[in-house]
Design an enzyme around this catalytic site. Structure first.
Site, mmCIF file in Angstrom:
data_model
loop_
_atom_site.group_PDB
_atom_site.id
_atom_site.type_symbol
_atom_site.label_atom_id
_atom_site.label_comp_id
_atom_site.label_asym_id
_atom_site.label_seq_id
_atom_site.Cartn_x
_atom_site.Cartn_y
_atom_site.Cartn_z
ATOM 1 N N THR A 86 27.824 20.983 11.649
ATOM 2 C CA THR A 86 28.823 21.922 12.155
ATOM 3 C C THR A 86 29.301 21.352 13.478
ATOM 4 O O THR A 86 28.615 20.529 14.065
ATOM 5 C CB THR A 86 28.114 23.287 12.424
ATOM 6 N N THR A 97 32.900 24.662 10.553
ATOM 7 C CA THR A 97 31.974 23.973 9.642
ATOM 8 C C THR A 97 32.464 24.001 8.192
ATOM 9 O O THR A 97 33.247 24.872 7.814
ATOM 10 C CB THR A 97 30.587 24.656 9.693
ATOM 11 N N GLY A 156 22.152 27.866 8.987
ATOM 12 C CA GLY A 156 22.819 29.109 9.359
ATOM 13 C C GLY A 156 22.028 30.359 9.031
ATOM 14 O O GLY A 156 22.043 31.336 9.787
ATOM 15 N N ARG A 160 29.301 31.487 -0.150
ATOM 16 C CA ARG A 160 28.241 31.593 0.862
ATOM 17 C C ARG A 160 28.826 31.425 2.276
ATOM 18 O O ARG A 160 29.584 30.516 2.538
ATOM 19 C CB ARG A 160 27.186 30.523 0.612
ATOM 20 N N THR A 188 24.228 25.041 15.667
ATOM 21 C CA THR A 188 24.461 24.233 14.472
ATOM 22 C C THR A 188 23.129 24.136 13.734
ATOM 23 O O THR A 188 22.077 24.338 14.324
ATOM 24 C CB THR A 188 24.953 22.815 14.828
ATOM 25 N N GLY A 189 23.195 23.799 12.454
ATOM 26 C CA GLY A 189 21.960 23.719 11.676
ATOM 27 C C GLY A 189 21.882 24.852 10.666
ATOM 28 O O GLY A 189 22.919 25.436 10.305
ATOM 29 N N GLY A 216 27.611 30.947 6.247
ATOM 30 C CA GLY A 216 26.484 30.712 7.144
ATOM 31 C C GLY A 216 26.693 31.474 8.439
ATOM 32 O O GLY A 216 27.352 32.522 8.472
ATOM 33 N N ASP A 217 26.155 30.932 9.508
ATOM 34 C CA ASP A 217 26.276 31.593 10.811
ATOM 35 C C ASP A 217 27.627 31.340 11.477
ATOM 36 O O ASP A 217 28.068 32.133 12.314
ATOM 37 C CB ASP A 217 25.159 31.102 11.747
ATOM 38 N N SER A 228 30.645 17.247 7.699
ATOM 39 C CA SER A 228 30.094 18.581 7.922
ATOM 40 C C SER A 228 31.152 19.574 8.388
ATOM 41 O O SER A 228 30.843 20.745 8.613
ATOM 42 C CB SER A 228 28.977 18.506 8.975
HETATM 43 N N1 GLY Z 1 25.441 26.202 10.600
HETATM 44 C C1 GLY Z 1 26.286 25.961 9.526
HETATM 45 C C2 GLY Z 1 25.935 26.670 8.309
HETATM 46 O O1 GLY Z 1 24.782 26.970 8.077
HETATM 47 O O2 GLY Z 1 26.815 26.959 7.538
#
Ligand code: GLY
Length: 379
Positions: free
Chosen positions: A231, A249, A285, A259, A282-283, A261-262, A94
């Site tokens: 992440t 991540t 995003g 793309r 984490t999770g 994420g957060d 990850s």
């Molecule tokens: N939290 C990692 C992502 O969604 O990229």
């Protein structure tokens, strides 16, 4: 002490959205946190009374950060170095080297860092071929007037600073991608498992076992293909009150190229304020971005919530704002997971997840340990 029970949580008016959602109990206990703020001292004192938390895959990162700080390393360098252990690990699919790739089979990494005293951040997104994106994010913060570099520009920046380019796809993650790609559609020219079985005359459904992927935080999806939104996040405060944050991540596996994420978004995947504390996530995003996750946690701590209460408040808002059916289970609960982490300036700490079962790493004194995160929902 960061202890919460549901009654206290409701009484504190923590989450007005509670009434809107079918929430399960969110009861957890964390041991009393030692006040971390001590009179300012130089370098080597920064680890005394320090408190660092991270996602469960960051046990070694927290230990490394504490060890480096004990030797006088700047706290942000220390956590970035700790996170690099996980970025370098081919078995964690990850993050960094060995992270699961995008839909084209290319690993694209995101990371961000923030330094409390300067209130400065650095971030990189969709960075290819450099296995330590958090180190590059730190250099964006230290060597430029910018906050965020992405894609080809981020790579050129890293190369100019002497970072080494390398293929980040391991044999294991390449095989996982191939499995995902081959089984994606019946209408393309890749032959999936079922097609090949039919050619070889094997009965349908014999292929029950998930593919052999090295252990890591990914979970096999329905088809046995691993999938991750995993992440590493690390938040901390030193004994002298220096607050820092770092997230790194490889993002959502099989994502569309480009793309983000957060994790590279300052205020979503991580955020800190030296007067208040630090937080991250984490999770999934996309869900974290939708509630400005890390920033919101810090805001809730500023308003008086404990770290765990603050994480739960943000998760509750996230659940309430998840409106699309495709993201809800048959009871109207989010069908994805997010885990949030927080450390307050005084050393109190906590974590909470959308779903029961998450753990987080904590480093105070002695070796880092895993503790259970609080949760909103239980299966
Ligand atoms: N939290 C990692 C992502 O969604 O990229």
């Amino acid at each position: 002490m960061d202890t919460i029970d549901r009654r206290e949580f409701l009484a504190a008016g923590a989450v007005s959205a509670l009434a809107a959602g079918p929430l399960g109990a969110a009861v957890t206990q964390h041991p009393a946190a030692q006040p971390a703020v001590q009179p300012a001292g130089a370098g080597g004192d920064a680890h005394r009374g320090a408190c660092f938390v991270s996602s469960a895959n960051g046990l070694r990162a927290v230990d490394r950060a504490m060890e480096l700080m004990a030797g006088g390393t700047h706290p942000l360098d220390a956590i970035v170095d700790g996170v690099a252990i996980v970025e370098d690990d081919p078995h964690d699919n990850s993050v960094g080297f060995g992270g699961l790739p995008n839909e084209e089979g290319v690993v694209q990494l995101d990371a961000s860092v923030m330094d409390g005293p300067l209130h400065r951040a650095g971030s990189v997104g969709a960075l290819e071929n450099i296995k330590n994106p958090a180190r590059v994010a730190l250099q964006v913060m230290r060597r430029t007037d910018h906050v965020m570099l992405v894609g080809a520009g981020a790579l050129r920046f890293a190369l100019r600073l002497g970072f080494k380019e390398e293929d980040l796809l391991t044999e294991s993650s390449r095989r996982a991608w191939l499995k995902w790609r081959e089984n994606l559609s019946k209408d393309d020219d890749w032959l999936g498992d079922d097609d090949r079985d039919a050619i070889e005359g094997k009965p349908l459904g014999w292929r029950a076992a998930p593919i052999d992927i090295e252990s890591g935080p990914s979970v096999p999806g329905d088809s046995g293909v691993p999938h991750t939104t995993g992440t590493i996040h690390c938040s901390g405060v030193t004994g002298t009150g220096h607050v820092v944050a770092c997230t790194s991540t490889s993002g959502l596996s099989w994502k569309l190229p480009g793309r983000l994420g957060d994790s590279p978004i300052v205020g979503a995947g991580m955020y800190c304020d030296n007067g208040i504390g630090s937080a991250g996530a984490t999770g999934r995003g996309e869900a974290v971005i939708g509630v400005c996750g890390a920033f919101s946690i810090v805001q809730h701590m500023e308003a008086g919530k404990t770290p765990t209460e603050a994480c739960l408040a943000v998760l509750t808002r996230m659940a309430d704002r998840t409106r699309e059916k495709r993201l809800l289970d048959d009871r109207g609960r989010p069908n994805y997971n997010v885990t949030m982490y927080a450390v307050r300036k005084d050393g109190a700490y906590g974590s909470a997840a959308m779903w029961k079962g998450s753990r987080f790493a904590v480093g105070t004194s002695g070796p880092a340990r895993l503790e259970a995160s609080a949760w909103l929902y239980e299966k």
